[in-house]
Design a protein around this motif. Structure first.
Motif, PDB file in Angstrom:
ATOM      1  N   GLN A   3       0.833  -1.280   0.065  1.00  0.00           N
ATOM      2  CA  GLN A   3      -0.071   0.030  -0.110  1.00  0.00           C
ATOM      3  C   GLN A   3       0.912   1.177  -0.102  1.00  0.00           C
ATOM      4  OE1 GLN A   3      -3.462   0.112   0.034  1.00  0.00           O
ATOM      5  NE2 GLN A   3      -3.143  -2.192  -0.250  1.00  0.00           N
ATOM      6  N   PRO A   4       0.363   2.349  -0.684  1.00  0.00           N
ATOM      7  CA  PRO A   4       1.107   3.547  -0.424  1.00  0.00           C
ATOM      8  C   PRO A   4       1.496   3.979   0.789  1.00  0.00           C
ATOM      9  CG  PRO A   4      -1.006   3.776  -1.957  1.00  0.00           C
ATOM     10  CD  PRO A   4      -0.874   2.566  -1.185  1.00  0.00           C
ATOM     11  N   ILE A   5       2.929   4.491   0.991  1.00  0.00           N
ATOM     12  CA  ILE A   5       2.957   5.081   2.585  1.00  0.00           C
ATOM     13  C   ILE A   5       2.668   6.380   2.765  1.00  0.00           C
ATOM     14  CG2 ILE A   5       5.238   5.279   3.739  1.00  0.00           C
ATOM     15  CD1 ILE A   5       6.332   2.663   2.828  1.00  0.00           C
ATOM     16  N   ASP A   6       2.236   6.616   3.879  1.00  0.00           N
ATOM     17  CA  ASP A   6       1.772   8.107   4.396  1.00  0.00           C
ATOM     18  C   ASP A   6       3.137   8.820   4.879  1.00  0.00           C
ATOM     19  OD1 ASP A   6       1.430  10.157   6.310  1.00  0.00           O
ATOM     20  OD2 ASP A   6      -0.876   9.589   6.093  1.00  0.00           O
ATOM     21  N   ALA A   7       3.715   9.763   4.002  1.00  0.00           N
ATOM     22  CA  ALA A   7       5.034   9.961   4.345  1.00  0.00           C
ATOM     23  C   ALA A   7       5.234  10.669   5.724  1.00  0.00           C
ATOM     24  CB  ALA A   7       5.403  11.081   3.211  1.00  0.00           C
ATOM     25  N   MET A   8       3.964  11.522   6.051  1.00  0.00           N
ATOM     26  CA  MET A   8       4.257  11.999   7.581  1.00  0.00           C
ATOM     27  C   MET A   8       4.229  10.972   8.571  1.00  0.00           C
ATOM     28  SD  MET A   8       4.668  14.582   9.366  1.00  0.00           S
ATOM     29  CE  MET A   8       4.034  16.039   8.031  1.00  0.00           C
ATOM     30  N   SER A 146      28.727  15.088  27.442  1.00  0.00           N
ATOM     31  CA  SER A 146      27.688  14.470  26.949  1.00  0.00           C
ATOM     32  C   SER A 146      27.098  14.725  25.670  1.00  0.00           C
ATOM     33  CB  SER A 146      26.510  14.473  28.057  1.00  0.00           C
ATOM     34  OG  SER A 146      27.069  13.989  29.369  1.00  0.00           O
ATOM     35  N   PRO A 147      26.516  14.002  24.761  1.00  0.00           N
ATOM     36  CA  PRO A 147      26.181  14.202  23.367  1.00  0.00           C
ATOM     37  C   PRO A 147      24.788  14.617  23.465  1.00  0.00           C
ATOM     38  CG  PRO A 147      26.114  11.880  23.683  1.00  0.00           C
ATOM     39  CD  PRO A 147      26.970  12.376  25.217  1.00  0.00           C
ATOM     40  N   LEU A 148      24.579  15.470  22.360  1.00  0.00           N
ATOM     41  CA  LEU A 148      22.926  15.833  22.435  1.00  0.00           C
ATOM     42  C   LEU A 148      22.380  14.895  21.798  1.00  0.00           C
ATOM     43  CD1 LEU A 148      20.762  18.204  22.620  1.00  0.00           C
ATOM     44  CD2 LEU A 148      21.648  19.097  20.351  1.00  0.00           C
ATOM     45  N   GLY A 149      21.087  14.451  22.290  1.00  0.00           N
ATOM     46  CA  GLY A 149      20.426  13.317  21.749  1.00  0.00           C
ATOM     47  C   GLY A 149      18.920  13.919  20.912  1.00  0.00           C
ATOM     48  N   TYR A 150      18.353  13.254  20.061  1.00  0.00           N
ATOM     49  CA  TYR A 150      17.106  13.488  19.460  1.00  0.00           C
ATOM     50  C   TYR A 150      16.128  12.451  19.129  1.00  0.00           C
ATOM     51  CZ  TYR A 150      14.178  16.442  16.152  1.00  0.00           C
ATOM     52  OH  TYR A 150      13.246  17.041  15.692  1.00  0.00           O
ATOM     53  N   GLY A 151      15.017  12.584  19.199  1.00  0.00           N
ATOM     54  CA  GLY A 151      14.128  11.577  19.051  1.00  0.00           C
ATOM     55  C   GLY A 151      12.666  12.129  19.415  1.00  0.00           C
ATOM     56  N   ARG A 152      11.519  11.534  18.573  1.00  0.00           N
ATOM     57  CA  ARG A 152      10.439  12.092  18.665  1.00  0.00           C
ATOM     58  C   ARG A 152      10.257  13.454  18.656  1.00  0.00           C
ATOM     59  NH1 ARG A 152       7.015   7.762  17.816  1.00  0.00           N
ATOM     60  NH2 ARG A 152       7.220   6.090  19.200  1.00  0.00           N
ATOM     61  N   GLY A 153      10.948  14.160  17.546  1.00  0.00           N
ATOM     62  CA  GLY A 153      10.534  15.601  17.602  1.00  0.00           C
ATOM     63  C   GLY A 153      11.167  16.537  18.550  1.00  0.00           C
ATOM     64  N   ALA A 154      12.094  16.257  19.555  1.00  0.00           N
ATOM     65  CA  ALA A 154      12.564  16.586  20.624  1.00  0.00           C
ATOM     66  C   ALA A 154      14.062  16.289  20.878  1.00  0.00           C
ATOM     67  CB  ALA A 154      11.693  16.187  21.789  1.00  0.00           C
ATOM     68  N   TYR A 155      14.861  17.453  21.314  1.00  0.00           N
ATOM     69  CA  TYR A 155      16.140  17.097  21.769  1.00  0.00           C
ATOM     70  C   TYR A 155      16.050  16.556  23.158  1.00  0.00           C
ATOM     71  CZ  TYR A 155      17.509  20.937  18.461  1.00  0.00           C
ATOM     72  OH  TYR A 155      17.932  21.351  17.239  1.00  0.00           O
ATOM     73  N   LEU A 156      17.208  15.797  23.272  1.00  0.00           N
ATOM     74  CA  LEU A 156      17.276  15.141  24.807  1.00  0.00           C
ATOM     75  C   LEU A 156      18.498  15.269  25.201  1.00  0.00           C
ATOM     76  CD1 LEU A 156      16.233  11.431  23.237  1.00  0.00           C
ATOM     77  CD2 LEU A 156      14.732  13.364  24.077  1.00  0.00           C
ATOM     78  N   GLU A 286       2.836  21.866  21.020  1.00  0.00           N
ATOM     79  CA  GLU A 286       3.906  21.346  20.334  1.00  0.00           C
ATOM     80  C   GLU A 286       3.669  19.905  19.768  1.00  0.00           C
ATOM     81  OE1 GLU A 286       7.246  21.509  23.063  1.00  0.00           O
ATOM     82  OE2 GLU A 286       7.650  23.750  22.860  1.00  0.00           O
ATOM     83  N   ARG A 287       2.546  18.975  20.549  1.00  0.00           N
ATOM     84  CA  ARG A 287       2.110  17.833  20.044  1.00  0.00           C
ATOM     85  C   ARG A 287       1.420  17.922  18.548  1.00  0.00           C
ATOM     86  NH1 ARG A 287       3.417  13.817  19.123  1.00  0.00           N
ATOM     87  NH2 ARG A 287       3.845  12.932  21.323  1.00  0.00           N
ATOM     88  N   THR A 288       0.850  19.197  18.290  1.00  0.00           N
ATOM     89  CA  THR A 288       0.365  19.431  17.224  1.00  0.00           C
ATOM     90  C   THR A 288       1.225  19.430  16.165  1.00  0.00           C
ATOM     91  OG1 THR A 288      -1.623  20.486  18.032  1.00  0.00           O
ATOM     92  CG2 THR A 288      -1.431  20.625  15.997  1.00  0.00           C
ATOM     93  N   GLU A 289       2.349  20.014  16.309  1.00  0.00           N
ATOM     94  CA  GLU A 289       3.551  20.311  15.259  1.00  0.00           C
ATOM     95  C   GLU A 289       4.333  19.324  15.398  1.00  0.00           C
ATOM     96  OE1 GLU A 289       4.997  24.005  16.861  1.00  0.00           O
ATOM     97  OE2 GLU A 289       3.352  25.266  16.034  1.00  0.00           O
ATOM     98  N   ASP A 290       4.243  18.256  16.279  1.00  0.00           N
ATOM     99  CA  ASP A 290       5.135  17.089  16.405  1.00  0.00           C
ATOM    100  C   ASP A 290       6.697  17.693  16.418  1.00  0.00           C
ATOM    101  OD1 ASP A 290       5.597  14.477  17.040  1.00  0.00           O
ATOM    102  OD2 ASP A 290       6.086  13.889  14.632  1.00  0.00           O
ATOM    103  N   ALA A 291       6.843  18.552  17.322  1.00  0.00           N
ATOM    104  CA  ALA A 291       8.303  19.074  17.753  1.00  0.00           C
ATOM    105  C   ALA A 291       8.089  19.608  19.091  1.00  0.00           C
ATOM    106  CB  ALA A 291       8.513  20.353  16.731  1.00  0.00           C
ATOM    107  N   PHE A 292       8.953  19.046  19.694  1.00  0.00           N
ATOM    108  CA  PHE A 292       9.189  19.218  21.293  1.00  0.00           C
ATOM    109  C   PHE A 292      10.363  19.910  21.760  1.00  0.00           C
ATOM    110  CE2 PHE A 292       5.780  15.963  20.947  1.00  0.00           C
ATOM    111  CZ  PHE A 292       4.584  16.471  21.910  1.00  0.00           C
ATOM    112  N   GLY A 293      10.395  20.768  22.700  1.00  0.00           N
ATOM    113  CA  GLY A 293      11.549  21.497  23.441  1.00  0.00           C
ATOM    114  C   GLY A 293      11.392  20.924  24.692  1.00  0.00           C
TER     115      GLY A 293
END
Length: 310
Positions: A3-8, A146-156, A286-293
């Motif tokens: 099936q076609p993949i939903d890019a988002m 310590s390295p900067l992490g990133y996941g689920r639209g947020a810096y860790l 931020e949940r709506t934009e899927d980008a957390f800080g």
């Protein structure tokens, strides 16, 4: 038949993989430095020493990196979120805003990085809407940062959570914004709605800890990321508030005081605590934009402070 993949949705699923954050740099034909933020970095081989980075064909710097004979990869430290933001922007003066030096190939290397690799281009592989830029490492350095992490639209920032808890001591309120069935979990009280909180994070055997409070309500929660740290005024008690974001595992028990409320149905006037209301409004946005800080500051002035490092 596939099936076609939903890019988002595909992009969101990829965001479940926690990565580091890098700045990839090279020199343009005219000698000017060029760089961008990327998390599509991985090792390829130990002998010879090879690493790779992926470059989108739609990126403004694609042409430069597709033809470059050398490049560097700077793995950012957890105090370099501003560097990540600068190189993720379209600013023309990125390298004027950060401290850097040239590697042996001439490629720019970001000062203060957790580690860096200076590479000669080994191979360029066409891969759909990206190219895979494989580099042969000719020089590198590693630090204790310590390295900067990133996941689920947020810096860790891996040390921030423990630093915040340690700094708070006995004056802490530890809470959670828990997602469930597309909404958030709120505690219904005589004064309105609150987020579930405790005086510390653990253990579950302590009825006053966040884990203990959730356990009393029959909630098994996965706490994923630190979301906010802010300090109350002296009149309010001066407690340091530490909030995580996470999700309910399993079903939400029926008949209790915890309610799953859709993001569009939150009754903001029933959230008595102004700071918590403001924080939750940010979460919804931020949940709506899927980008957390991560917000670190004062509950009233909104000024940014290093509370977790105090």
């Amino acid at each position: 038949m596939s099936q076609p993949i939903d890019a988002m949705e595909f992009r969101k699923a990829l965001g479940a993989f926690v990565t580091g954050v890098t700045v990839v740099s090279t020199l343009q034909p005219d000698g000017a430095p060029r760089g961008f933020t990327a998390n599509s970095f991985t090792s390829v081989s130990l002998d010879p020493a090879l690493v790779l980075i992926c470059v989108g064909k739609s990126a403004a710097s694609y042409g430069v990196f597709a033809e470059t004979r050398h490049f560097s990869i700077s793995i950012l430290a957890e105090d370099q979120k501003n560097v990540s933001s600068i190189f993720a922007s379209k600013a023309a003066d990125k390298f004027e805003q950060v401290s850097w030096h040239r590697g042996v190939t001439g490629s720019p290397i970001i000062d203060g990085s957790a580690a860096w690799f200076d590479c000669e281009t080994h191979q360029v592989v066409d891969a759909g809407d990206h190219i895979i830029l494989i580099g042969k490492v000719v020089d590198f350095a590693n630090t204790t940062a310590s390295p900067l992490g990133y996941g689920r639209g947020a810096y860790l920032t891996f040390s921030l959570s423990q630093d915040a808890l340690a700094a708070a001591g006995q004056r802490a309120k530890v809470g959670a914004i828990l997602e469930y069935d597309g909404g958030v979990v709120l505690l219904e009280t005589d004064k309105g709605y609150e987020l579930p909180t405790g005086t510390r994070l653990e253990p579950a055997s302590d009825a006053k800890s966040l884990r203990g409070v959730l356990g009393q309500h029959g909630i098994d929660a996965q706490l994923d990321f630190l979301f906010a740290v802010f300090e109350e005024s002296a009149a309010e008690g001066g407690a340091v508030n530490i909030y995580y974001r996470g999700r309910v595992q399993g079903e939400l028990p029926a008949g209790g005081k915890l309610r799953a409320v859709a993001l569009d149905d939150i009754q903001w006037d029933k959230l008595a605590d102004e700071a918590v209301r403001s924080m939750l409004e940010r979460f919804v946005r931020e949940r709506t934009e899927d980008a957390f800080g991560i917000y670190i500051g004062d509950s009233h002035t909104g000024s940014v402070q290093s509370l977790a490092k105090a």
